[in-house]
Every structure is written in C-alpha cells, then in structure tokens.
Design a protein around this motif. Structure first.
Motif, PDB file in Angstrom:
ATOM      1  N   ILE A  40       1.527  58.650  95.955  1.00 16.64           N
ATOM      2  CA  ILE A  40       1.175  59.029  97.342  1.00 16.64           C
ATOM      3  C   ILE A  40       2.435  59.276  98.169  1.00 16.64           C
ATOM      4  CG2 ILE A  40       0.171  58.121  99.485  1.00 16.64           C
ATOM      5  CD1 ILE A  40      -1.944  56.737  97.739  1.00 16.64           C
ATOM      6  N   ASN A  41       3.427  58.387  98.008  1.00 15.80           N
ATOM      7  CA  ASN A  41       4.598  58.450  98.882  1.00 15.80           C
ATOM      8  C   ASN A  41       5.735  59.321  98.339  1.00 15.80           C
ATOM      9  OD1 ASN A  41       4.066  56.346 101.151  1.00 15.80           O
ATOM     10  ND2 ASN A  41       3.425  55.340  99.243  1.00 15.80           N
ATOM     11  N   PHE A  42       5.766  59.522  97.045  1.00 11.55           N
ATOM     12  CA  PHE A  42       6.888  60.282  96.476  1.00 11.55           C
ATOM     13  C   PHE A  42       6.409  61.469  95.639  1.00 11.55           C
ATOM     14  CE2 PHE A  42       8.410  55.947  97.105  1.00 11.55           C
ATOM     15  CZ  PHE A  42       9.558  56.173  97.845  1.00 11.55           C
ATOM     16  N   TYR A  43       5.162  61.869  95.862  1.00  6.71           N
ATOM     17  CA  TYR A  43       4.613  62.981  95.076  1.00  6.71           C
ATOM     18  C   TYR A  43       5.471  64.242  95.214  1.00  6.71           C
ATOM     19  CZ  TYR A  43       1.424  66.623  93.467  1.00  6.71           C
ATOM     20  OH  TYR A  43       0.887  67.694  92.808  1.00  6.71           O
ATOM     21  N   ASP A  44       5.846  64.552  96.458  1.00  5.09           N
ATOM     22  CA  ASP A  44       6.632  65.768  96.692  1.00  5.09           C
ATOM     23  C   ASP A  44       7.976  65.701  95.979  1.00  5.09           C
ATOM     24  OD1 ASP A  44       4.620  66.781  98.194  1.00  5.09           O
ATOM     25  OD2 ASP A  44       5.464  66.130 100.118  1.00  5.09           O
ATOM     26  N   GLN A  45       8.608  64.515  96.028  1.00  5.72           N
ATOM     27  CA  GLN A  45       9.912  64.368  95.370  1.00  5.72           C
ATOM     28  C   GLN A  45       9.779  64.525  93.849  1.00  5.72           C
ATOM     29  OE1 GLN A  45       8.762  62.589  97.823  1.00  5.72           O
ATOM     30  NE2 GLN A  45      10.359  62.069  99.301  1.00  5.72           N
ATOM     31  N   PHE A  46       8.741  63.898  93.288  1.00  5.92           N
ATOM     32  CA  PHE A  46       8.537  64.035  91.834  1.00  5.92           C
ATOM     33  C   PHE A  46       8.282  65.493  91.453  1.00  5.92           C
ATOM     34  CE2 PHE A  46       7.053  59.424  91.865  1.00  5.92           C
ATOM     35  CZ  PHE A  46       8.223  58.970  91.294  1.00  5.92           C
ATOM     36  N   GLU A  47       7.463  66.151  92.253  1.00 10.64           N
ATOM     37  CA  GLU A  47       7.167  67.556  91.970  1.00 10.64           C
ATOM     38  C   GLU A  47       8.407  68.427  92.114  1.00 10.64           C
ATOM     39  OE1 GLU A  47       3.996  67.226  90.297  1.00 10.64           O
ATOM     40  OE2 GLU A  47       4.177  69.316  90.953  1.00 10.64           O
ATOM     41  N   ALA A  48       9.242  68.084  93.116  1.00 11.03           N
ATOM     42  CA  ALA A  48      10.463  68.870  93.339  1.00 11.03           C
ATOM     43  C   ALA A  48      11.398  68.748  92.127  1.00 11.03           C
ATOM     44  CB  ALA A  48      11.175  68.387  94.599  1.00 11.03           C
ATOM     45  N   VAL A  49      11.548  67.518  91.625  1.00  6.02           N
ATOM     46  CA  VAL A  49      12.401  67.312  90.445  1.00  6.02           C
ATOM     47  C   VAL A  49      11.831  68.074  89.244  1.00  6.02           C
ATOM     48  CG1 VAL A  49      13.210  65.580  88.790  1.00  6.02           C
ATOM     49  CG2 VAL A  49      13.237  65.079  91.228  1.00  6.02           C
ATOM     50  N   LYS A  50      10.512  67.953  89.096  1.00  8.51           N
ATOM     51  CA  LYS A  50       9.846  68.608  87.970  1.00  8.51           C
ATOM     52  C   LYS A  50      10.024  70.135  88.040  1.00  8.51           C
ATOM     53  CE  LYS A  50       5.112  68.847  86.188  1.00  8.51           C
ATOM     54  NZ  LYS A  50       3.752  68.319  86.396  1.00  8.51           N
ATOM     55  N   LEU A  51       9.784  70.705  89.222  1.00 11.55           N
ATOM     56  CA  LEU A  51       9.906  72.161  89.368  1.00 11.55           C
ATOM     57  C   LEU A  51      11.353  72.625  89.204  1.00 11.55           C
ATOM     58  CD1 LEU A  51       7.454  72.886  92.325  1.00 11.55           C
ATOM     59  CD2 LEU A  51       7.213  73.547  89.930  1.00 11.55           C
TER      60      LEU A  51
END
Length: 667
Positions: free
Chosen positions: A401-412
């Motif tokens: 919930i809190n770091f979804y964007d960061q995880f997705e950014a690293v993944k992308l």
C-alpha cells in the motif's frame, strides 16, 4: 593509452556485427529471401520429443526382461524404497495405522515432539557441544510451537531415507571410479548431465516409471543429490597421503582391506563434506519434489504460492529455513568431529558409556506412556501454537500500500532499461550467426574440440525446435548473472581486504546458501508479483553466493610476497588492488562466475512457477502434462547451455592462470 591487439579488434568487430544483425538483421534477411536464417524452420525440426515419448511409452507398457516386465521391475524398486520410507514416516509423522482414509485407525502414535526434540539435542551435544545442542533444540521447538511440526516431520522422513541411499550409492560409484580410470572417464559426463539437467526434467520420466507419490520424489532426490558425493569420494581417495597408502601395501592389505580399512577411513573428513552436500541437496530436492506427491513443507509453500496466501507461505518457508539450518549445522559438526580423534567413552556398563542414548530412550518411553493420558505430551497442542501469518500478511500489505509506486518504479526501470533491450537483442540474433559465434568462441578458448562440442550442442537446441525459448533462457540467465556478479564480486573483494566486513558478509552468505531455492520465490512474488523481473530477483539472490565466495577466496589467495613487493614499489592501496590482487584473482573470479551461471540455470527452472517463458517453463509444462519427450528435450537444451558456458569459462580461467604464470601451458 592501452594498445588493443589485432585479435581483440577482430572480436570487437564481430560483436559489433552481432549487434547490427540483432537490430536490423530481420529486415535485411527478409529482403534477401533468407527468412530461414532468422527463425529455424518448423519443417526442419527433428521430432525427437515425440520419439522419446514413444520410447518411454513402449518401455512402460511393453518392455520385458523375460521373467518380468520393465514396469514390474520399477514397481519392485519402488516397493523396496517405500518400506523404509513408510517406517520413517510412521515413526516421525503419522504413527502406525490400520485402514485407509477416514476409516484409518491409529494403532501406535509417532514419536512425540518432546522425544524428537530431545533426540536432536542429544545429537547436537554428541557432535559438538551444548551450544549446538541448544541451537538445534530451539529449531525443532520452533517447528512445534509455530504449528509446522507434522509437515516438517514428513520432509525429515524423506531426507532420512534419501540421504543414506545417496551417500551409499555415491560412495560406491566414487570408489569404483577411483579404482578404474576408464569408468571415471565414462562417469564424468554422466555426472555433468545429472548436475546440469534441470530438476523438473528428472521428475517427468521418473513419474512415468515409478508413479505419482513420495517414492518418485525420493528417486529424483537421490539422482539429484548423488553426484557431489561421487565427485568428492573420488577426489578424497586420490588425495590420501601416498605414505599411508604405502603403509597399507607394506602391511599386506588386500584390495578390499586397502579400500575399507586404509583409504576410506583416511578420507573420512572429506567424505563427511560430501555427506553434508547430499543432505542439503536432498532437503532442497524433497521440497521441489512435493509437486509429485512428496508432501511436507514444500507442498505447504507451493500451496500457499498458488493461493497467494502470504502468511502461510512465509511460515512454511521460514520452517524450511529453520529445518535446513538445524540439519546443516548438525552435519557440519559431524564432519568436523570426523577430523579429530575422540577417545572411546569409559565406563563399566553400556548404560554408563552411552548416557545420551539412555536419556533419549527414557524420554521416548515416558513421553509415550504419559502421552496416552495427556495428549499434549504426544502432540503439541493446537491451542498453544503461535502463528506469524497475520504479521506477514499485514507487513506485505503495508509495503504494497505504502511503497507500491516505488516497487513498480524499480521494476519498470529494470524492465525497460535493461531486461527488455537485452531480450530483444538475443531474440534478434539469427540462429545461424549465433551458432557460428558460439563455435568461434569455443575455438578461441579451447581449440577444435571445444568448438565442435559447442557446434553440436547449439545445433541440437536449434534442430529440436527449442531455439527461441533457449534465447529467452540465455537472456534471463545472462542478465541475472551480470547483476549477481556486479553485486557479488565487489562484496567478495571487500570481504577479503576488510576482516570485519568479511565476518558480516560471511554470515550473510552462509545464510543465503542454507536457504532452499524454493524459499526465494516467496518474498519476491509478494512484492513484485509474477514476471521476468521477479524471476531475475530470485535468481540473483540464489546465485550471488559463489560470486562472493570465489572472489574473496581469489583475492585472499594472492601470494603475500607479491603484495609486499607491490608495497615496496610504492603502490597505493588502489594500485595494489587493481594491478596485483584483482588480475591474479581473475582465474578464481571466473570459476565463481561459472558457478553463478550453474546456480542461475538451476534456479531458472524453479522460477517457471512465476510465469517465465523460457526452457524452464517448457520443462514445467511437460511435468504437469507428464510429457516425457518434451521435458527431456527441454532439459537437455538447458544442460547443453550450462555445459557450453562451463567449458568456455573453465578454458578461459585456465588461459588466465597460464597468462599470469600460475599454471604451466602444458598442464
């Protein structure tokens, strides 16, 4: 400015041409009417997998040895393995029962959790000291308190049966190879294949021959875990001091006495290292084999992964780690104990000479008797079990919930900036050119023999229709190995030059090495979901260990006299590292790279569970459809990729040793 040799210029030109072909080759070849050079034509594919499937069907349904059929033969072996396994499972997990299913009645319960814990505590004390006893005791207590006892005991029962078979078989084969060099030459490529063919590929034909269930899992486990024991046995026997061997000859030992009374006891310490390897590989394999009915903790993890049960997956995964750590520490302690002389216990009676055995036997009997009245003594009560499932559920939910964007950014970032361009590069290379390059690399490092081997193996992959999936395998494995090396080699160098950092990194590496491959999937799937990036992270975590270990070992092995000469010459610390330590450690670093590739390929098959599209997925699909031919052909393709990489890197490591004067050019 450093001068580039003509040979290097040729290779740079070839790699530049490869890039051009990967980028623009499709258009050029289509314009020239050479489409077949881009994609291997379906009409040219050799239907090998169909032939293998047909042969396996004939073997199982029609083959006969006269007095009995092949199927009866395999079922006989299955029965012989099943008896001790059922006994171990009854003693540790299920007890002795009469009847099946819901009508089954338990006649005698299994060993109580208190008795088993007391047994491992006694083993820990016998193997080393009270510290080890308390560590393994706490580990088994954890399994009981956190509700993982029954599954852990099923897994332990598989290990208890698979390890003696693997050790005995490996020891006998190793001794035979030591006695007969011609047998060793035949055995070596077989061992190479056993260690490089993916685990899942074993399971398909074994499933056909032995049927679905724990016996098939045990057979696959033994095949997977035996090769290190064979290699270590041969090496250990060759390493026995010639004076000891001469002493045996002078004493008039027969051949059998020389083997079992002189050589094997002298090599006991090294052989115990092999036993440790068999134990750890067996534990790894029985978890993977849960897919074909082995049950236990592996099945719990697999089931949790399928249902996206985060908490359950973590709990079962941690239980696997705890069990692996306890068994690993115990076996390592036994290995060290084998190197020291321990005087026989003194005492008047057997009871006084074996106090631990007596105490465990008493606890076993008392817990059995009391357990009939108080069930909590026999089986750890469910009401008293603790669970961390909600903690892990909430933790992963919080992170998502809190770091979804960061995880997705690293993944992308990795997907778009690294993984996809590399994938397009490998898929864009015409297969004809790729085979020619692999052959040329083999010629450069190992001469015509290595070139021919590379040509035949790469040709096999193309001719069996596996080329595209093989390129995806090479891309995923290659990117993972690059990242593992970028992380692992600097860590290894740091561990070698800084003692405090070395201790911390050593603990981290020991922990990573103890974890079964299956466990790596749980956290990465929870955080990054499925796909190539998730597979890459899991592979990097699993394969980084040898990169660190070999780099540290290589840097530490540099001669102190050479370091001292560098210091006297006025070299700075950076110059000592870049001009002396790293160049001389290069052969070891290359061997570490070799092992990193091997582990990456073995993990690649496990990551098929998270939706990759490579050869590992092909093997996994074959397993689910019981398609022997498809699984074996894909398995051989992975094994050939591993062997090509292994031989090229081994040859280049040898060239580096010759270049730096660490080895003679004539061997």
């Amino acid at each position: 400015m450093a001068r580039v040799s003509p040979k290097s210029m040729i290779w740079l030109g070839l790699f530049a041409l490869t890039w051009l072909l990967a980028t623009f080759g499709k258009g050029w070849l289509e314009a020239a009417g050479l489409d077949w050079a881009m994609q291997y034509p379906d009409a040219w594919v050799i239907p090998l997998k169909d032939s293998i499937s047909a042969a396996m069907k004939w073997l199982v349904e029609e083959a006969t040895f006269g007095l009995f059929t092949f199927t009866e033969f395999t079922r006989g072996i299955s029965w012989m393995i099943e008896q001790p396994y059922n006994l171990a499972r009854a003693l540790l997990a299920e007890g002795f029962v009469e009847g099946h299913g819901r009508r089954a009645v338990q006649l005698v319960p299994p060993f109580s959790w208190i008795a088993v814990t007391a047994g491992v505590v006694a083993l820990g004390h016998y193997a080393r000291d009270w510290l080890l006893a308390s560590i393994v005791g706490a580990a088994f207590l954890y399994l009981a308190v956190f509700g993982q006892w029954e599954s852990a005991m099923v897994t332990l029962a598989s290990v208890v049966i698979a390890v003696p078979i693997g050790v005995a078989g490996g020891l006998l084969l190793g001794i035979t190879a030591y006695r007969h060099p011609s047998f060793e030459r035949i055995l070596k490529p077989v061992l190479d294949l056993m260690q490089t063919i993916p685990i899942f590929a074993y399971l398909v034909p074994i499933l056909f021959m032995f049927g679905f269930g724990p016996v098939s899992a045990l057979v696959a486990t033994v095949i997977y875990a035996m090769p290190p024991m064979v290699r270590i046995t041969t090496m250990a026997l060759h390493a026995v001091d010639p004076e000891i061997r001469d002493f045996g000859v002078m004493s008039g030992c027969t051949r059998r006495q020389m083997t079992w009374r002189v050589l094997v006891p002298s090599a006991r310490a090294s052989l115990m290292v092999g036993v440790n390897q068999v134990i750890m590989l067996s534990l790894n394999m029985v978890i993977i084999a849960s897919m074909i009915g082995a049950g236990g903790l592996g099945f719990d993890v697999l089931s949790a992964l399928r249902r996206l049960n985060i908490g359950g997956g973590f709990e079962a995964g941690i239980a696997i780690v705890i069990l692996a750590v306890a068994i690993d520490r115990l076996s390592q302690a036994f290995a060290r104990r084998a190197t020291t002389f321990t005087p026989p216990p003194k005492g008047d009676t057997w009871i006084k000479r074996h106090p631990r055995s007596v105490i465990v036997a008493v606890i076993l009997l008392v817990s059995y008797g009391v357990g009939l009245i108080l069930p909590a003594v026999q089986t750890y009560p469910d009401a008293a079990t603790l669970t961390t499932g909600k903690f892990w559920d909430n933790g992963v939910k919080y992170l998502n919930i809190n770091f979804y964007d960061q995880f997705e950014a690293v993944k992308l970032f990795f997907l778009q900036g690294f993984l996809l361009p590399v994938k397009r590069f490998f898929l864009g290379i015409p297969w004809v050119w790729a085979i020619a390059m692999v052959t040329a690399i083999g010629w450069t490092f190992g001469g015509w023999k290595l070139a021919l081997m590379n040509l035949l193996m790469a040709g096999f992959i193309a001719a069996t229709g596996m080329w595209e999936k093989a390129m995806i395998t090479v891309y995923l494995c290659g990117t993972s190995v690059v990242i593992a090396s970028v992380i692992g080699i600097p860590l290894g160098v740091l561990a070698a030059v800084n003692e405090r950092a070395g201790r911390i990194i050593g603990v981290l590496i020991d922990t990573l090495q103890t974890l079964p491959s299956f466990v790596y999937l749980i956290p990465v799937v929870m955080l990054f979901r499925i796909g190539d990036f998730t597979a890459m992270v899991a592979i990097v975590l699993y394969a980084v260990v040898p990169a660190v270990r070999y780099a540290a070992h290589g840097v530490r092995s540099v001669s102190p006299e050479l370091i001292e000469a560098g210091v006297v010459s006025g070299c700075t610390k950076r110059q000592l590292l870049s001009r002396i330590r790293l160049p001389l450690a290069l052969p070891e670093i290359l061997l570490g790279l070799n092992q990193t590739i091997m582990l990456a390929l073995s993990m690649l098959v496990i990551t098929a569970l998270v939706g990759t599209r490579d050869l590992g997925q092909e093997v996994y699909i074959a397993l689910t459809k019981a398609d022997t031919g498809r699984g074996l052909v894909a398995g051989f393709a992975i094994a050939f990729i591993a062997i090509i990489a292994d031989r090229i890197i081994t040859a280049s490591a040898r060239s580096a040793r010759v270049r730096y004067g660490l080895e003679s050019a004539n061997g």
